[in-house]
Design a protein around this motif. Sequence first.
Motif, PDB file in Angstrom:
ATOM      1  N   ILE A 104       0.878  -1.179   0.000  1.00 30.96           N
ATOM      2  CA  ILE A 104       0.000   0.000   0.000  1.00 30.96           C
ATOM      3  C   ILE A 104       0.909   1.221   0.000  1.00 30.96           C
ATOM      4  O   ILE A 104       1.665   1.449   0.939  1.00 30.96           O
ATOM      5  CB  ILE A 104      -0.976  -0.006   1.209  1.00 30.96           C
ATOM      6  N   ASP A 105       0.847   1.968  -1.091  1.00 32.07           N
ATOM      7  CA  ASP A 105       1.746   3.107  -1.260  1.00 32.07           C
ATOM      8  C   ASP A 105       0.974   4.418  -1.192  1.00 32.07           C
ATOM      9  O   ASP A 105       0.764   4.972  -0.117  1.00 32.07           O
ATOM     10  CB  ASP A 105       2.505   2.971  -2.581  1.00 32.07           C
ATOM     11  N   ASP A 106       0.465   4.893  -2.338  1.00 30.44           N
ATOM     12  CA  ASP A 106      -0.276   6.154  -2.308  1.00 30.44           C
ATOM     13  C   ASP A 106      -1.729   5.974  -1.870  1.00 30.44           C
ATOM     14  O   ASP A 106      -2.429   6.949  -1.637  1.00 30.44           O
ATOM     15  CB  ASP A 106      -0.222   6.855  -3.664  1.00 30.44           C
ATOM     16  N   ALA A 107      -2.175   4.731  -1.757  1.00 26.90           N
ATOM     17  CA  ALA A 107      -3.506   4.363  -1.235  1.00 26.90           C
ATOM     18  C   ALA A 107      -4.664   4.709  -2.152  1.00 26.90           C
ATOM     19  O   ALA A 107      -5.818   4.428  -1.813  1.00 26.90           O
ATOM     20  CB  ALA A 107      -3.742   5.000   0.139  1.00 26.90           C
ATOM     21  N   VAL A 108      -4.404   5.260  -3.321  1.00 27.68           N
ATOM     22  CA  VAL A 108      -5.487   5.667  -4.217  1.00 27.68           C
ATOM     23  C   VAL A 108      -6.320   4.460  -4.647  1.00 27.68           C
ATOM     24  O   VAL A 108      -7.556   4.510  -4.649  1.00 27.68           O
ATOM     25  CB  VAL A 108      -4.911   6.393  -5.458  1.00 27.68           C
ATOM     26  N   GLY A 109      -5.658   3.371  -5.006  1.00 29.95           N
ATOM     27  CA  GLY A 109      -6.372   2.179  -5.446  1.00 29.95           C
ATOM     28  C   GLY A 109      -7.238   1.583  -4.350  1.00 29.95           C
ATOM     29  O   GLY A 109      -8.366   1.148  -4.592  1.00 29.95           O
ATOM     30  N   PHE A 110      -6.721   1.559  -3.119  1.00 26.77           N
ATOM     31  CA  PHE A 110      -7.482   1.027  -1.988  1.00 26.77           C
ATOM     32  C   PHE A 110      -8.713   1.882  -1.721  1.00 26.77           C
ATOM     33  O   PHE A 110      -9.803   1.364  -1.480  1.00 26.77           O
ATOM     34  CB  PHE A 110      -6.600   0.986  -0.735  1.00 26.77           C
ATOM     35  N   VAL A 111      -8.538   3.200  -1.762  1.00 24.45           N
ATOM     36  CA  VAL A 111      -9.650   4.105  -1.475  1.00 24.45           C
ATOM     37  C   VAL A 111     -10.728   4.001  -2.558  1.00 24.45           C
ATOM     38  O   VAL A 111     -11.923   3.978  -2.257  1.00 24.45           O
ATOM     39  CB  VAL A 111      -9.139   5.553  -1.335  1.00 24.45           C
ATOM     40  N   ILE A 125     -15.255  -1.985   5.889  1.00 27.08           N
ATOM     41  CA  ILE A 125     -14.259  -2.249   4.854  1.00 27.08           C
ATOM     42  C   ILE A 125     -12.868  -2.151   5.479  1.00 27.08           C
ATOM     43  O   ILE A 125     -12.528  -1.144   6.105  1.00 27.08           O
ATOM     44  CB  ILE A 125     -14.398  -1.261   3.688  1.00 27.08           C
ATOM     45  N   ILE A 126     -12.085  -3.210   5.307  1.00 30.71           N
ATOM     46  CA  ILE A 126     -10.744  -3.291   5.893  1.00 30.71           C
ATOM     47  C   ILE A 126      -9.726  -3.442   4.773  1.00 30.71           C
ATOM     48  O   ILE A 126      -9.936  -4.226   3.842  1.00 30.71           O
ATOM     49  CB  ILE A 126     -10.642  -4.480   6.871  1.00 30.71           C
ATOM     50  N   ALA A 127      -8.632  -2.693   4.846  1.00 29.56           N
ATOM     51  CA  ALA A 127      -7.536  -2.826   3.883  1.00 29.56           C
ATOM     52  C   ALA A 127      -6.391  -3.565   4.552  1.00 29.56           C
ATOM     53  O   ALA A 127      -6.019  -3.249   5.688  1.00 29.56           O
ATOM     54  CB  ALA A 127      -7.075  -1.453   3.409  1.00 29.56           C
ATOM     55  N   MET A 128      -5.832  -4.553   3.845  1.00 30.54           N
ATOM     56  CA  MET A 128      -4.708  -5.315   4.384  1.00 30.54           C
ATOM     57  C   MET A 128      -3.591  -5.364   3.343  1.00 30.54           C
ATOM     58  O   MET A 128      -3.845  -5.656   2.174  1.00 30.54           O
ATOM     59  CB  MET A 128      -5.128  -6.737   4.748  1.00 30.54           C
ATOM     60  N   ALA A 129      -2.363  -5.064   3.777  1.00 24.90           N
ATOM     61  CA  ALA A 129      -1.206  -5.123   2.890  1.00 24.90           C
ATOM     62  C   ALA A 129       0.013  -5.545   3.695  1.00 24.90           C
ATOM     63  O   ALA A 129       0.105  -5.287   4.897  1.00 24.90           O
ATOM     64  CB  ALA A 129      -0.966  -3.771   2.225  1.00 24.90           C
ATOM     65  N   VAL A 152      -1.369  -3.623   8.363  1.00 25.90           N
ATOM     66  CA  VAL A 152      -0.103  -3.805   7.657  1.00 25.90           C
ATOM     67  C   VAL A 152       0.902  -4.476   8.592  1.00 25.90           C
ATOM     68  O   VAL A 152       0.687  -4.569   9.802  1.00 25.90           O
ATOM     69  CB  VAL A 152       0.464  -2.448   7.172  1.00 25.90           C
ATOM     70  N   THR A 153       2.015  -4.943   8.020  1.00 24.53           N
ATOM     71  CA  THR A 153       3.074  -5.514   8.845  1.00 24.53           C
ATOM     72  C   THR A 153       4.178  -4.472   9.049  1.00 24.53           C
ATOM     73  O   THR A 153       4.162  -3.394   8.442  1.00 24.53           O
ATOM     74  CB  THR A 153       3.684  -6.770   8.189  1.00 24.53           C
ATOM     75  N   ASN A 154       5.137  -4.819   9.884  1.00 25.50           N
ATOM     76  CA  ASN A 154       6.227  -3.895  10.186  1.00 25.50           C
ATOM     77  C   ASN A 154       7.484  -4.174   9.362  1.00 25.50           C
ATOM     78  O   ASN A 154       8.606  -3.980   9.838  1.00 25.50           O
ATOM     79  CB  ASN A 154       6.550  -3.921  11.680  1.00 25.50           C
ATOM     80  N   VAL A 171       0.918  -5.405  12.395  1.00 25.17           N
ATOM     81  CA  VAL A 171       1.134  -6.792  12.801  1.00 25.17           C
ATOM     82  C   VAL A 171       2.642  -7.049  12.799  1.00 25.17           C
ATOM     83  O   VAL A 171       3.315  -6.828  11.780  1.00 25.17           O
ATOM     84  CB  VAL A 171       0.421  -7.771  11.843  1.00 25.17           C
ATOM     85  N   ASP A 172       3.177  -7.513  13.918  1.00 29.93           N
ATOM     86  CA  ASP A 172       4.615  -7.761  14.044  1.00 29.93           C
ATOM     87  C   ASP A 172       4.989  -9.080  13.366  1.00 29.93           C
ATOM     88  O   ASP A 172       4.464 -10.136  13.726  1.00 29.93           O
ATOM     89  CB  ASP A 172       4.988  -7.801  15.525  1.00 29.93           C
TER      90      ASP A 172
END
Length: 201
Positions: A104-111, A125-129, A152-154, A171-172
């Motif tokens: 997930i970078d600029d988030a435009v696609g997710f939004v 609605i949940i976004a996961m990357a 997201v993960t770390n 998420v670690d």
Amino acid sequence: MQYIQEEIPDYHNAVIVAKSPSSAKRAQSLAERLRVSIAVIHGDAETDLLDGRHSPPTVRTTGGLPELPCKRHTVPFCIPKEKHPITVVGDVAGRIAIIVDDIIDDAVGFVAAAEMLRERGAGPIIAMATHAILSADAPRILQESAISQVVVTNTIPHSSQKLQCCKIKTVDVSLILSEAVRRIHCGESMSCLFHNIGADD
């Protein structure tokens, strides 16, 4: 996987969403492990400016044909490529929609995907990357969007982005990454890290 089962008690009512056909395989893998359905969004708006649909460039016209700045040269009139309508394949109405992707970078696609899912009755609605780059205004965009959580993960530090968006949950994955490094160093199998993960892990 474990996050979904622990943090979303009603995850059996979820649908895993691929925000483009290219990420359908990833979504299908997660959906199969959770034993839930999948939906795919076709016609991602992100690709409009990248695939030439807006060609040819706008030029000055006289009469029927476009003209380049030099009047001695003309180019034939070209019809821009047809845009395919953006559609959702799959039942999302009344379901928890989990949009998955690797980055997930600029988030435009997710939004954009979240807006379409909301229009079709999905929620929350949940976004996961996996990798949270979250560049530029992405945290603000996510904060103001229809997305209720961004998981997201770390693998990439993003503490400053979390200050701008309270929806981001981390998420670690440090233990699994360190185990992967140890296995590579010792020449041990990497595949068993994933093949031996049960449905409840």
